[in-house]
Design an enzyme around this catalytic site. Structure first.
Site: not given
Length: 400
Positions: A153, A169
């Site tokens: 990210e 995640d």
């Protein structure tokens, strides 16, 4: 089911600095002149795998606010309109480097950016009326379920580059991220210790209580990933009461003891005081006024740092909630009534803890990881930042 790209991007949403930078993305900045519209991203394939690598750069344009993707030159392309049911998205893949090689592409200024990479197969993205639909591999029917992939990210804006390696995640294909500063030096994070990749899976399997059930494999035996414990609750791998004993002990302790939260490292005088009364933890300020309250959380709230531990982007509840979330995941709330506890040696010492995060942190070369959304509390996150970046790096590491 697919999961919409507009959902909270956990690791970067967890970084207060990143959020602040995104908010100031279009405002004046002393670094604005130094940050070009695109910067180079060098992708190096040290994986040792012979599979073709496919790379995707996705995010939100800081100029138009549109969701879209960038090609290898850094040109931004907005996604076309979606529909119900979702339709296939345009092929946004960029050929990645072969094993032992590197490839440099360009990334533009984006907020909420993701750099996906997959081995062997392209990822399946679709467009719904709400925007891009992304992989949700906790669902066994997701079309990406049997693809080996991962993502980083990032946000690139006038104030610089923030880029992380995230396990919020899932823990999957190993990689590290880095940034080159104006003086030519490079800082990086995300590398595992030797044997760390296989060690994470082996230790999860050996951990009693269902933690081995987080691991997903292909029918040919290839290990694909370990899901985060929040998804483990969704899939039934972990029991719903996996954290109840610790949560109950915390609530009992602070019925007779005060929990002092100092949420801002640069504001040591800002403190909030928590006590449990009637099953609710009420926080007061220095004047004794109640500023926010929390119902006793459950495991999904702790692992996800949401629901009963919701953390709005404000100056009171959000920072307190972040601190509580970190304390629950790291199991420091019983041993230290002054939070946050930023000493890594104190983390995960209770038998009831976030073993997924513990196991990952233990095997990172620098001890840094995003094992849960607010792992940046105390600066234990795998994030690098520079206000004047010359180049970004993603290194695909060996599967060992």
């Amino acid at each position: 089911m697919f999961r919409g790209f507009k959902r909270r991007l956990p690791a970067l949403a967890a970084a207060a600095a990143l959020l602040g930078a995104a908010l100031s993305a279009t405002g004046p900045s002393t670094a604005a002149a130094a940050v070009p519209e695109t910067i180079p991203l060098k992708i190096t394939n040290n994986s040792g795998r012979g599979d073709a690598v496919h790379v995707y750069v996705l995010g939100t344009s800081l100029t138009t606010g549109q969701l879209g993707w960038a090609d290898a030159s850094g040109t931004f392309h907005p996604w076309p309109a979606g529909s119900v049911p979702p339709i296939p998205a345009p092929d946004a893949s960029i050929p990645g480097p072969a094993a032992g090689q590197s490839r440099t592409i360009s990334i533009p200024k984006l907020a909420g950016g993701r750099i996906y990479f997959s081995y062997g197969q392209k990822l399946v993205f679709k467009l719904a009326t709400g925007g891009l639909v992304q992989p949700a591999v906790q669902n066994p029917s997701d079309p990406n379920r049997n693809i080996l992939f991962n993502w980083s990210e990032f946000t690139l804006n006038n104030d610089g580059l923030w880029i992380n390696s995230t396990q919020v995640d899932m823990f999957s294909a190993p990689y590290a991220v880095g940034v080159q500063r104006a003086d030519g030096s490079v800082t990086s994070t995300g590398h595992l210790k030797s044997g760390g990749y296989n060690g994470v899976f082996a230790t999860l399997r050996a951990q009693p209580g269902g933690w081995g059930g987080l691991i997903q494999s292909r029918s040919d035996g290839t290990v694909l990933r370990a899901l985060s414990p929040g998804y483990g609750l969704e899939t039934g791998a972990l029991p719903a009461n996996v954290l109840d004993d610790y949560i109950n002990r915390v609530w009992q302790k602070y019925a007779t003891t005060t929990l002092t939260v100092t949420p801002f490292a640069d504001q040591p005088g800002t403190k909030y005081y928590g006590r449990v009364s009637g099953g609710v933890m009420n926080f007061t300020n220095s004047s004794g006024a109640v500023v926010t309250s929390f119902q006793k959380p459950d495991a999904p709230s702790v692992f996800g740092c949401h629901r009963l531990l919701d953390a709005p982007n404000d100056r009171v509840r959000g920072p307190i909630s972040r601190t509580l979330c970190a304390g629950f995941n790291r199991s420091t709330l019983l041993t230290n009534p002054h939070q946050p506890d930023a000493t890594a040696a104190n983390f995960y010492q209770d038998a009831v803890t976030n073993h997924y995060s513990r196991i990952i942190h233990e095997r990172m070369a620098d001890g840094k990881a995003y094992g849960f959304a607010f792992d940046d509390v105390g600066h234990h996150e795998s994030l690098v930042h520079d206000g004047n970046p010359r180049q970004a790096y993603v290194t695909l590491d060996p599967f060992s």
